[in-house]
Design a protein around this motif. Structure first.
Motif, PDB file in Angstrom:
ATOM      1  N   ASP A 220      89.762 -18.160-112.811  1.00 24.69           N
ATOM      2  CA  ASP A 220      88.409 -17.947-113.323  1.00 24.69           C
ATOM      3  C   ASP A 220      87.559 -19.121-112.837  1.00 24.69           C
ATOM      4  N   THR A 500      90.836 -22.662-118.751  1.00 26.42           N
ATOM      5  CA  THR A 500      90.217 -21.801-119.757  1.00 26.42           C
ATOM      6  C   THR A 500      91.313 -21.275-120.674  1.00 26.42           C
ATOM      7  N   LYS A 514      79.459 -13.497-119.718  1.00 25.16           N
ATOM      8  CA  LYS A 514      78.927 -12.807-118.527  1.00 25.16           C
ATOM      9  C   LYS A 514      77.496 -12.308-118.718  1.00 25.16           C
ATOM     10  N   ASN A 539      85.569 -13.870-110.037  1.00 23.66           N
ATOM     11  CA  ASN A 539      86.693 -13.865-110.987  1.00 23.66           C
ATOM     12  C   ASN A 539      86.304 -14.260-112.415  1.00 23.66           C
ATOM     13  N   VAL A 540      85.138 -13.810-112.858  1.00 23.63           N
ATOM     14  CA  VAL A 540      84.710 -14.159-114.220  1.00 23.63           C
ATOM     15  C   VAL A 540      85.463 -13.315-115.245  1.00 23.63           C
ATOM     16  N   LEU A 541      85.621 -13.876-116.444  1.00 26.87           N
ATOM     17  CA  LEU A 541      86.174 -13.093-117.543  1.00 26.87           C
ATOM     18  C   LEU A 541      85.166 -12.020-117.932  1.00 26.87           C
TER      19      LEU A 541
END
Length: 675
Positions: A220, A500, A514, A539-541
């Motif tokens: 992430d 994270t 986001k 690659n964000v949550l």
């Protein structure tokens, strides 16, 4: 000579082999820490290989001007195999990439040095193409030389064009000016390339650190490898006390780094030789030298702010041309750029309190903390009998979540603040356990796209409790928490991973991850459309929702009329209309597809000054004042009365408030809430 050459090559290969072996050990430790601690650890497979390969090569050669197509075609065999290499403990692929990268840097340096000896024609029939899509690598060495020659020609012409808006004057003095610009551009190129090449050990160490950063970013955007220096810098950025030499720098109109201020009582102040306006030429730490004209601003900032670089040699040039060097040893000082401050803004028959929070800082002792400082500022404002308070979180990138929790507790009574979830799906409710509040009057919170993490944590809770009105723009969108974990629990450990480990949810069960916090009142903000957001990162949550098993009591505030009045004012205010129009023009200018540019001075001059009108308009609207009557709170008046530095700093802060239309509208909202 031949034997020495072969010995050098063998030595280099042996050194790289040792480093590759160490790299595999490091990556194994990274994988172990991520598997044990990450919120959602990913499987090491082909997707990791593709991400790491593509992004690492992009990191090394973002503009695709170093590597050739031939070199890339040889390296491409690794694109789907990095996961297998890691599993097999074979990191020799890094040797090949490092050797190719260093060869590319040395080739570019050789080309630059060769071109420097030649006569470069600055008005040609050559063209330079600009594209943001499908940039190809240069074909071969000949293509590299041809392109670099064009690029250097272009940058020399840009440097000449930036020196004046009067084309005729520049044309008349073109020969003299071009010689200076030519020398400057070549020197910058050589300095940057030599800084990247470095000596063998330093080069490979830097190369591997960059690889580890890209590798960890696969999981992430906020999970990242940190060297010891990186860790120190990160902690310093959210601390109220930092080691400092006591100089504030800024860029002048020619992009030179110059002294803006010298903090009284600092090491720089004590030498009695440094003045505002002095140009920074070089920063030296031990044997490492960094020249301001070619080192990155991040590196210069790291040297100046990191606790790890205790003694620095600073070389500066005065306006009369005198060059001098001073040795400065850092001392622990207040990080003034991080610290909270407050003012009283008088509006009609009301006094409004204004509190600026630059970051959610804390310290190991729990004394110099954001929450303690805000509590003091609130008490000062209450003594001045303010009718409402504005909390300004614009550009606040976050910091300590603990401090954010304490800050929420000052405005709400006992109750849940947020929900935290970890990799095992353990749901934990974060609560304010203290009954009572520090302040229960009207509250407005200002946020923008740079308001992130702890700022969003605070804004979420204030919005969910209906405690105050959130105004501004959607926030960054980071609803996760990171911990810095050392490779080893030893004094000599130099490696860390920021991982994270948890994800935050609002007490409603929703997440701002986001998407950010959406203000109840939108306030146009200059350059808002160009701000980075979590959603634009790789690659964000993902944003999701949970069903919370908790209850909380909302404040019985009715903000509908104040929101309606504000929306009408904003719509009818020419200031905000102009900002929205400017934002459209700026966005279109930045994103327009540029045509091939003819490398002639006249053409480049027109290109460089094409944005002058936009720049002038943004400067003009940024300088607009709103006639606010801004005063120090009663407690601070005596403190600054006999301190020249504080007087100057105070004057600058007042100016920033009076030229901020968002604060002006926030004052009006408070006025509506109290009538």
């Amino acid at each position: 000579m031949t034997r020495f050459f072969y010995f050098a090559v063998l030595f280099q290969c042996g050194l790289f082999a040792q480093n590759a072996e160490k790299a595999c050990v490091t990556i194994k430790k990274i994988n172990t820490l991520i598997k044990e601690n990450h919120y959602k650890p990913k499987v090491i497979d082909d997707s990791l290989s593709v991400f790491v390969y593509d992004n690492f090569l992009e990191y090394l050669d973002e503009e695709k001007i170093l590597f050739t197509e031939t070199e890339i075609s040889k390296l491409k065999k690794h694109r789907l195999k990095i996961d297998n290499y890691i599993i097999d403990k074979d990191c020799s692929f890094l040797d090949e990439i490092a050797n190719t990268y260093k060869t590319a840097l040395q080739r570019t340096l050789s080309v630059v040095e060769g071109l420097e000896k030649q006569s470069i024609i600055l008005n040609t029939k050559d063209t330079l193409f600009f594209t943001k899509k499908n940039i190809r690598y240069l074909k071969d060495d000949t293509d590299v030389k041809r392109f670099i020659k064009k690029k250097i020609t272009y940058e020399i012409l840009i440097d000449i064009a930036q020196q004046s808006k009067n084309k005729d004057s520049l044309t008349a003095n073109f020969t003299t000016i071009s010689e200076t610009s030519r020398a400057k551009i070549f020197e910058n190129y050589k300095c940057k390339l030599n800084g990247l090449i470095k000596e063998e050990t330093t080069f490979y160490s830097s190369f591997l650190s960059s690889f580890y950063v890209v590798y960890t970013n696969f999981f992430d955007p906020h999970t990242t490898y940190l060297s010891y220096n990186d860790k120190v810098n990160f902690i310093s950025s959210v601390s109220a006390d930092n080691s400092s030499i006591g100089i504030l720098f800024q860029l002048d109109d020619k992009d030179n780094v110059v002294v803006a201020e010298i903090i009284p009582g600092s090491p720089a102040f004590d030498v009695h030789k440094i003045d505002a306006g002095d140009q920074l030429l070089k920063v030296k730490h031990k044997r490492d030298e960094f020249y301001s004209n070619c080192a990155s601003l991040e590196k210069i900032s790291e040297l100046l702010s990191s606790d790890n670089f205790k003694t620095l040699e600073i070389t500066l040039r005065k306006k009369n041309g005198e060059v001098f060097t001073v040795s400065l040893e850092k001392r622990i000082m207040k990080a003034t750029g991080n610290l909270v401050y407050s003012y009283v803004i008088e509006n009609v028959d009301k006094k409004v309190g204004y509190i600026k929070i630059p970051s959610f800082y804390n310290d190991e002792n729990g004394t110099n903390t954001l929450s303690n400082d805000v509590a003091r500022e609130i008490i000062k404002l209450q003594e001045d009998k303010v009718s409402g308070i504005i909390i300004d979180l614009d550009d606040n990138g976050g910091g300590s979540v603990t401090e954010a929790m304490k800050l929420v507790g000052m405005f709400i009574d006992i109750g849940p603040i947020a929900i935290m979830n970890d990799k095992f799906n353990n749901i934990e409710t974060l609560k304010d356990y203290n009954r009572g509040v520090v302040y229960n009057g009207p509250l407005v919170v200002i946020v923008n796209g740079f308001s992130a993490s702890a700022s969003e944590f605070f804004a979420n809770a204030i919005q969910d409790y209906n405690r105050g009105i959130i105004v501004g723009n959607p926030t960054y969108g980071k609803a996760s928490m990171q911990s810095i974990i050392p490779f080893e629990e030893t004094y000599s450990n130099q490696d860390f991973v920021k991982i994270t480990g948890q994800k935050f949810y609002r007490i409603t069960g929703k997440s701002s991850q986001k998407e950010g916090v959406i203000p109840s009142i939108k306030l146009p903000y200059l350059f808002n459309d160009l701000m980075p957001r979590e959603s634009s990162s790789k690659n964000v949550l993902e944003n999701d929702t949970i069903v919370p098993k908790l209850s909380f009591k909302k404040c019985p505030n009715d903000f509908s009329k104040a929101i309606e009045n504000s929306s009408i004012r904003i719509k009818n205010n020419p200031y905000f209309t102009e900002i929205e129009n400017l934002n459209k023009d700026i966005y279109n200018f930045v994103n327009e597809e540029r045509k091939p540019l003819l490398l002639k001075f006249s053409t480049v001059f027109d290109e460089v000054h094409k944005s002058d009108k936009l720049y002038t308009e943004t400067e003009k609207i940024s300088a607009k004042t709103f006639g606010l009557l801004i005063k120090n709170n009663s407690s601070d008046i005596e403190k600054i009365k006999f301190d020249e530095y504080l007087k100057k700093d105070n004057s600058e802060k007042i100016k920033l408030i009076d030229t901020n239309g968002r604060i002006y509208e926030a004052v009006n909202i408070i006025h509506d809430l109290t009538h």
